[in-house]
Design an enzyme around this catalytic site. Structure first.
Site, PDB file in Angstrom:
ATOM      1  N   GLY A  12      -9.184   3.063   0.871  1.00 37.34           N
ATOM      2  CA  GLY A  12      -9.065   4.032   1.952  1.00 37.34           C
ATOM      3  C   GLY A  12      -9.354   5.388   1.359  1.00 37.34           C
ATOM      4  N   HIS A  13     -10.525   5.922   1.635  1.00 37.78           N
ATOM      5  CA  HIS A  13     -10.947   7.189   1.030  1.00 37.78           C
ATOM      6  C   HIS A  13     -10.945   8.284   2.099  1.00 37.78           C
ATOM      7  CE1 HIS A  13     -13.155   4.918  -2.425  1.00 37.78           C
ATOM      8  NE2 HIS A  13     -11.864   4.676  -2.362  1.00 37.78           N
TER       9      HIS A  13
ATOM     10  N   LYS B 183     -10.369  10.264  -4.592  1.00 42.77           N
ATOM     11  CA  LYS B 183     -11.800  10.028  -4.886  1.00 42.77           C
ATOM     12  C   LYS B 183     -12.690  10.411  -3.699  1.00 42.77           C
ATOM     13  CE  LYS B 183     -10.736   5.725  -5.608  1.00 42.77           C
ATOM     14  NZ  LYS B 183      -9.245   5.773  -5.602  1.00 42.77           N
TER      15      LYS B 183
ATOM     16  N   LYS C  52     -12.401  12.631  -1.312  1.00 42.82           N
ATOM     17  CA  LYS C  52     -12.632  14.077  -1.213  1.00 42.82           C
ATOM     18  C   LYS C  52     -13.594  14.537  -2.320  1.00 42.82           C
ATOM     19  CE  LYS C  52     -10.720  18.427  -2.460  1.00 42.82           C
ATOM     20  NZ  LYS C  52      -9.823  19.542  -2.279  1.00 42.82           N
TER      21      LYS C  52
ATOM     22  N   GLY D  42      -5.185   4.045  -8.096  1.00 52.66           N
ATOM     23  CA  GLY D  42      -5.851   4.284  -6.814  1.00 52.66           C
ATOM     24  C   GLY D  42      -5.317   5.505  -6.088  1.00 52.66           C
ATOM     25  N   ASP D  43      -6.017   5.890  -5.020  1.00 54.34           N
ATOM     26  CA  ASP D  43      -5.609   7.001  -4.154  1.00 54.34           C
ATOM     27  C   ASP D  43      -5.534   8.337  -4.874  1.00 54.34           C
ATOM     28  OD1 ASP D  43      -5.394   5.124  -2.139  1.00 54.34           O
ATOM     29  OD2 ASP D  43      -3.275   4.743  -2.568  1.00 54.34           O
TER      30      ASP D  43
ATOM     31  N   GLN E 249     -10.248   1.848  -5.692  1.00 56.12           N
ATOM     32  CA  GLN E 249      -9.034   1.539  -6.445  1.00 56.12           C
ATOM     33  C   GLN E 249      -8.950   2.456  -7.682  1.00 56.12           C
ATOM     34  OE1 GLN E 249     -10.968  -1.651  -5.363  1.00 56.12           O
ATOM     35  NE2 GLN E 249      -9.955  -0.906  -3.544  1.00 56.12           N
TER      36      GLN E 249
ATOM     37  N   SER F 155      -8.037  20.302  -7.915  1.00 56.64           N
ATOM     38  CA  SER F 155      -8.001  20.288  -6.457  1.00 56.64           C
ATOM     39  C   SER F 155      -6.636  20.815  -6.018  1.00 56.64           C
ATOM     40  CB  SER F 155      -8.251  18.859  -5.976  1.00 56.64           C
ATOM     41  OG  SER F 155      -8.079  18.773  -4.591  1.00 56.64           O
TER      42      SER F 155
ATOM     43  N   ARG G 193       1.565   2.208   4.051  1.00 53.73           N
ATOM     44  CA  ARG G 193       2.786   1.964   3.271  1.00 53.73           C
ATOM     45  C   ARG G 193       3.160   3.213   2.460  1.00 53.73           C
ATOM     46  NH1 ARG G 193       1.131  -3.207  -0.166  1.00 53.73           N
ATOM     47  NH2 ARG G 193      -0.810  -2.030  -0.233  1.00 53.73           N
TER      48      ARG G 193
ATOM     49  N   ASP H 141      -1.424  21.231  -6.149  1.00 51.69           N
ATOM     50  CA  ASP H 141      -0.572  22.011  -5.236  1.00 51.69           C
ATOM     51  C   ASP H 141       0.730  21.292  -4.892  1.00 51.69           C
ATOM     52  OD1 ASP H 141      -2.634  20.288  -3.958  1.00 51.69           O
ATOM     53  OD2 ASP H 141      -1.475  20.700  -2.145  1.00 51.69           O
TER      54      ASP H 141
END
Ligand code: GDP
Ligand code: IMO
Ligand code: MG
Length: 421
Positions: A39-40, A15, A17, A11-12, A221, A409, A300, A330
């Site tokens: 949380g996108h 996605k 963006k 996850g995270d 996820q 990215s 978290r 980056d």
């Protein structure tokens, strides 16, 4: 025609963006699983927005957005999200549709999530406590209530019946938190939801496909959190992989075309469970700081480590990934040396396969070392401007995975995405 964007790690991956970037080429953006545990993050007019249940295409005029039947929906979170999105002048009455088959997260589901986690002690999953597990349990247990049920005059009776059942479970857990205020919020938000476009999602989307519209399915996820193929039991409760698109939207598998997998240039995980390449040291701390690795939903700190090609190749296989987007390249700019996990060592034996039970078999990562590019890449506008060492890193990953990275990215901004030639 349907394409999919989904996460290949835990996850995270970025996605939100990436969906926001691709959305302009599509007519319909649809979420097929998960719920407010997601949380996108995306940037609209340089303002940060975090979406949880509303698809990340919502800011593009001309798209319609569907919350599919495979999602579990919390009306309270939806109400808050809708307020944020509306503040950008978006008319959700026009461009947001919700399947009547989508299961509802009730206040007692959130309480049950909390109670179940507390009862697990140090074996807890590290759930986001949004009620995801209990709601999917009620779905497969054939007890749940769905968005379409809100329109039925007997909804309150059905709600009370299920609540009583949940209360007995909560008593068993010895959980006695007062959730009266949660219920007030729920019924207030449910009224607003009733006024939204509640549709038969499977006809809605298949009719669009028949009309020749382009659909983009947005995963939440990541593949290693998939209920079947992830690091069970430290997973979420839905099928996060491309197969989830079919049952989460009612789309036949042969209609799925491109599967775009998103991976970070390194790896993170939030919550408990195995993470072979985790760096529980200064390097990990440095990744967390540079990458600002803190949960978009819970705040978290995310656990950080090197990229894991064994897990990534597995994710490419189970998803049928056709192209890869590598985010947060980056973040590695300042690192003098980089490691890439190519093999797992389990009980002294080397393997390139993801084992049945990572938490018991405890794979040790075997690394290939790379010299870092050690220069700033966040201002780069095209592939030619990227350092050769980054291109070598990308080439190695492409060859290992047998699938190519099509985009890199190089920052959180909308314009920081480079097409690879
Ligand atoms: P998602 O759940 O997959 O949509 O990802 P999240 O939004 O939870 O987390 C990704 C985070 O990384 C967000 O804060 C993004 O703004 C940020 N981000 C996305 N792409 C890049 C990138 O290429 N570089 C950097 N530095 N940050 C990025
Ligand atoms: P996005 O869509 C990262 C993790 C939780 C926990 C486990 C189970 O933003 O990538 P759950 O609340 O689903 O019962 O939690 O899954 N988790 C996520 N980790 N990104 C997410 O979503 C996640 N959604 C759930 O931390 O370990
Ligand atoms: Mg996220």
């Amino acid at each position: 025609m349907v394409d999919v964007i989904l996460g290949l790690q835990w996850g995270d991956e970025g996605k939100g963006k990436i969906v926001d970037f691709f959305a302009k080429d599509y007519d319909v953006i649809a979420r097929f699983q998960g719920g407010p545990n997601a949380g996108h993050t995306l940037y609209v007019n340089d303002k940060k927005v975090v979406l949880h249940q509303i698809p990340s295409g919502v800011f593009h005029a001309g798209t319609v957005n569907l919350i599919g039947n495979g999602v579990v929906l919390d009306p309270v979170v939806l109400k808050r999200e809708m307020e944020t999105v509306k503040s950008f002048g978006i008319d959700l009455q026009k461009n947001l549709f919700i399947s009547e088959r989508t299961h509802l997260i009730l206040p007692t589901h959130r309480a049950l999530d909390k109670a179940a986690e507390l009862s697990k002690g140090n074996q807890k999953i590290g759930s986001t406590l949004k009620g995801i597990g209990p709601t999917y349990m009620d779905k497969t247990g054939r007890n749940g209530l769905r968005v379409g049920d809100l329109l039925d005059k007997n909804f309150t009776t059905a709600y009370i019946k299920l609540r009583l059942k949940h209360q007995r479970l909560l008593d068993n857990f010895n959980f006695h938190e007062d959730i009266t205020s949660w219920e007030e919020e729920f019924f207030e938000a449910a009224e607003i939801l009733k006024g939204m476009n509640i549709v038969n999602g499977e006809y809605f989307i298949n009719n669009k496909i028949k009309e020749g519209k382009k659909v983009l399915a947005e995963g939440a996820q990541g593949s290693m959190l998939d209920i079947d193929f992830g690091t069970f039991p430290y997973v979420t409760s839905s099928n996060t992989i491309s197969a989830g698109v079919s049952n989460g939207l009612g789309i036949a598998p042969q209609l799925i075309n491109d599967v775009i997998g998103v991976t970070k240039a390194y790896c993170t995980r939030v919550g408990s469970g195995p993470f072979p390449t985790e760096l529980d040291n200064e390097l990990g701390e440095s990744l967390r700081k540079t990458g600002n690795e803190f949960g978009a939903t819970t705040g978290r700190p995310r656990r950080c480590g090197w990229i894991d090609l064994v897990a990534l190749r597995y994710a490419c296989m189970i998803n049928g990934v056709t192209q890869i987007v590598m985010t947060k390249a980056d973040v590695l700019d300042a690192f003098k040396e980089l490691q890439v996990c190519t093999t797992y060592k389990i009980n002294g034996k080397e393997t390139t396969e993801v084992p049945f039970q990572m938490d018991r078999q405890k794979p040790e990562p075997v690394y290939q070392q790379f010299t870092g590019w050690n220069s700033n890449t966040d201002a780069a506008k095209d592939y030619a401007a990227l350092p050769d060492r980054m291109k070598e890193y990308v080439k190695y990953i492409n060859e290992y995975l047998g699938v190519n990275i099509h985009y890199i990215s190089n920052g959180p901004g909308r314009d920081q995405l480079i097409k690879v030639f």
